[in-house]
Design a protein around this motif. Sequence first.
Motif, PDB file in Angstrom:
ATOM      1  N   SER A 241       0.797  -1.223   0.000  1.00  0.00           N
ATOM      2  CA  SER A 241       0.000   0.000   0.000  1.00  0.00           C
ATOM      3  C   SER A 241       0.836   1.284   0.000  1.00  0.00           C
ATOM      4  O   SER A 241       0.273   2.371  -0.011  1.00  0.00           O
ATOM      5  CB  SER A 241      -0.924   0.001   1.218  1.00  0.00           C
TER       6      SER A 241
ATOM      7  N   ARG B 224     -14.324  -0.290  -3.635  1.00  0.00           N
ATOM      8  CA  ARG B 224     -14.903   0.350  -2.440  1.00  0.00           C
ATOM      9  C   ARG B 224     -13.804   0.640  -1.436  1.00  0.00           C
ATOM     10  O   ARG B 224     -12.947  -0.212  -1.188  1.00  0.00           O
ATOM     11  CB  ARG B 224     -15.965  -0.552  -1.820  1.00  0.00           C
ATOM     12  N   ILE B 225     -13.854   1.821  -0.855  1.00  0.00           N
ATOM     13  CA  ILE B 225     -12.868   2.151   0.175  1.00  0.00           C
ATOM     14  C   ILE B 225     -13.554   2.741   1.404  1.00  0.00           C
ATOM     15  O   ILE B 225     -14.594   3.389   1.304  1.00  0.00           O
ATOM     16  CB  ILE B 225     -11.766   3.116  -0.337  1.00  0.00           C
ATOM     17  N   VAL B 226     -12.936   2.484   2.537  1.00  0.00           N
ATOM     18  CA  VAL B 226     -13.419   3.016   3.813  1.00  0.00           C
ATOM     19  C   VAL B 226     -12.880   4.430   3.977  1.00  0.00           C
ATOM     20  O   VAL B 226     -11.717   4.700   3.669  1.00  0.00           O
ATOM     21  CB  VAL B 226     -12.951   2.126   4.982  1.00  0.00           C
TER      22      VAL B 226
ATOM     23  N   PRO C  17      -5.603 -11.585  -8.481  1.00  0.00           N
ATOM     24  CA  PRO C  17      -6.335 -12.841  -8.243  1.00  0.00           C
ATOM     25  C   PRO C  17      -7.032 -13.373  -9.492  1.00  0.00           C
ATOM     26  O   PRO C  17      -7.455 -14.513  -9.522  1.00  0.00           O
ATOM     27  CB  PRO C  17      -7.351 -12.455  -7.167  1.00  0.00           C
TER      28      PRO C  17
ATOM     29  N   PHE D 277      -0.061   3.983  -2.537  1.00  0.00           N
ATOM     30  CA  PHE D 277      -1.347   4.622  -2.250  1.00  0.00           C
ATOM     31  C   PHE D 277      -1.144   5.816  -1.322  1.00  0.00           C
ATOM     32  O   PHE D 277      -1.616   6.919  -1.586  1.00  0.00           O
ATOM     33  CB  PHE D 277      -2.304   3.605  -1.612  1.00  0.00           C
TER      34      PHE D 277
ATOM     35  N   ASN E 218      -7.918  -4.035  -5.109  1.00  0.00           N
ATOM     36  CA  ASN E 218      -8.206  -3.236  -3.943  1.00  0.00           C
ATOM     37  C   ASN E 218      -8.748  -4.112  -2.823  1.00  0.00           C
ATOM     38  O   ASN E 218      -9.733  -4.803  -3.041  1.00  0.00           O
ATOM     39  CB  ASN E 218      -9.243  -2.166  -4.293  1.00  0.00           C
ATOM     40  N   PRO E 219      -8.139  -4.124  -1.641  1.00  0.00           N
ATOM     41  CA  PRO E 219      -6.926  -3.407  -1.303  1.00  0.00           C
ATOM     42  C   PRO E 219      -5.726  -3.911  -2.116  1.00  0.00           C
ATOM     43  O   PRO E 219      -5.744  -5.038  -2.604  1.00  0.00           O
ATOM     44  CB  PRO E 219      -6.751  -3.714   0.192  1.00  0.00           C
ATOM     45  N   PRO E 220      -4.681  -3.061  -2.241  1.00  0.00           N
ATOM     46  CA  PRO E 220      -3.535  -3.433  -3.064  1.00  0.00           C
ATOM     47  C   PRO E 220      -2.870  -4.715  -2.576  1.00  0.00           C
ATOM     48  O   PRO E 220      -2.929  -5.047  -1.398  1.00  0.00           O
ATOM     49  CB  PRO E 220      -2.592  -2.234  -2.925  1.00  0.00           C
ATOM     50  N   ARG E 221      -2.254  -5.422  -3.511  1.00  0.00           N
ATOM     51  CA  ARG E 221      -1.700  -6.743  -3.171  1.00  0.00           C
ATOM     52  C   ARG E 221      -0.604  -7.109  -4.161  1.00  0.00           C
ATOM     53  O   ARG E 221      -0.482  -6.467  -5.218  1.00  0.00           O
ATOM     54  CB  ARG E 221      -2.822  -7.774  -3.191  1.00  0.00           C
TER      55      ARG E 221
END
Lengths: 143, 389
Positions: A24, A104-106, A56, A27, A49-52
Motif C-alpha cells: 500500500s 470500495r474504500i473506507v 487474483p 497509495f 483493492n486493497p492493493p496486493r
Amino acid sequence: MTVEYNAEQKIPYPALWHVLYRSSTPFWDGVKEDKLLLQKCKSCGSFLNPPRPMCPKCQSMEQEWVPATGKGKLYSWVTYQESPHPAFKAPYSAVLIELEEGVRIVSNMVKVKPEELQIGMPVQVTFEKVAEDLILPKFETMS
Amino acid sequence: MELYKEKTAIVGIGVVPFSTDIGRTEWYTACQAVKLAVDDAGLDMKRVDGLVKNVDDGPDQMYVQKGLGMDNLTYTAESHWGTSPMMNAITAVASGSVNYAVYYQTAHRASGPEKSISDFRVAREMREDLLDLIRADFYTPFGLIGQPGYVGMTIRRYMHEFNVTPEQMGWVPVVCSENAARNTEAVFFDKSITIQDYINSKVVVDPIRELDCAPKVDGSIAIIVTTLENAKSLRHPPAIIMAATQGTSSEGQFFTSYMRDTITELPEMQFVADELYRVAGIGAKDVKVAQLDDSFAPLVPMQLEALGFCDRGEGAAFCEGGDRIRNGGQLPLNTAGGALGQGRFDSARIVEAVRQVRGTSANQVKDADMVLSVSGAGGPADGLILRRQ
C-alpha cells in the motif's frame, strides 16, 4: 459527518509505513500529493483493492498505479456512539464509498451531518490534513 | 470429500463451566477440559494420540501433554478460524493417522490477562492488533475500529437492500436469551429479554446494538473424535459426523469482505452448506436443529439464507416473531443460548450439537437426529452435520 479529533491523542497511522515497502505504500505516497491512486493489474486491467502483490484473476505480479476520478457513491456507513480510540471524538461516522471504478474504500465524510447520510448519495474525494504529517482521503457530497 | 463422510464420530465432550472470571490459568482449564472429555468418553488417557487447537487460543500441546501425561501423542495441529481445528481432528482420524484426536479450545477472554495469569492471551491480542495490515492501513486511520463497526457496515447495507427493520433483527437475541434462561450452564440472561428490551438496548455502533454482540467469556472445551469402529467400545452412543468441511471465498477479509460484488451474502457459508449437504446426502429440510454463529446476531439471517433455510433477503423475516426458530418451530436455533447466552466461544456450538444428538440438551429438541453446527459468519467458515446412530 466531520470527524472531530482529540488533539491530545495521536490518530492511528497506516501501519509500519515508514518501515517497510508494502503493497500500500504507493497509495499513501499519492495521498500526500492529493492524489487518489488505485492499483491496477498491468496484464488484465483489473483493479486490485486493497492493493496486493498478485492479481487474483490472472496471477500477474505486474501492477501500475492509476489515478481514480475520485467520484463515487455512498455504499454504507456506521456511526460510532462511543469512541473506540481516544483520537476520535464520538459520535462520528465511518463510510464505505463505491468509486466509479467499482472499488470500495473506507473513509469519512466531511461537512455532512449523520442524518443527511443516504445510501447512494453522490460523493467526491477531498484531502484533509488531519495531523502535521498525516493526510487522509475523505469525501464530500457532490454539488 | 468422501474422507469426511460417515467415517468418524464425536465420542467425548468436556466443558469447564463458563464464567466471566474463571479464576484459573488457561493451562489449568485446558487440562481440566481434556480430562473431562476423556472421562466422558470412557477412554484411557494413554490412548489419546492427537491434539489440535485454534492458533490463537490457549496453551500449546506441549503444556497440555505435560499436564495430562499423554505418552502416545503423534499428531498435533493448529488451525485458525472458528471451529476449523475440527477438520484437523477429523482428517487425522479418518485418514488413519491417529485413533483418538482431541480438539481443545481454551480462552479466558472475559477476565483478562491480569486475572488469568496467562501469557498466551497477550500474544493473541498483539497478533490481532498489529499484524492485520489491511485493517491497520485502510480502516483504523478513519476510525473504523472494532468488530461491531466492521459488521455494522455490512448490516446497514443488508437492511437497506432487503428493507429489514431493527425490530426484525431483534428476534435472534430474544430467542437466544429464552434458551439461555433455561440453560443453567449459560452465564448470561438469568431471564429472557423481550423485543422491546432489544429495541431499547444501547446502540453501540449504529446500526449495531449492545444486544447484537456476544459478550466475552472465560471458557475451556474439549471434544474427542475417533473412528466409528473405536466408538463401539466407548461409553456414549457416538454422534456420527455425516459431513464436515471448511469454506472460503476469494476477496475474504475477516468481517470486512467489502470488495465483493455484493456484501450482503456469505459465500463462505454458502460453500459450507453446499458441501455438507452434498457429502451427507441430505438437504436443509432434513436438519432438525441448527447451531449458527451468533457472535454478531444480525449475521444470523444471512446464514439462514446461505444454508438454504430460506430465500435470499428473507432471513430476518424468517426469524420475526421467533416461532420458527424456537424449540418446536421449523428450525430451532442455538438451543443452549448461543454465543449471546453462553458468551462468544465457537466450540460451544459443537458441544450443543452433540448434546442434541445425545438427547441431553437443556432445550432438547424432539427427534433431533440430524444437527448442524457452523462457525465463521463473515469470514472463513466451517461446519459439520451430526446424526444419531
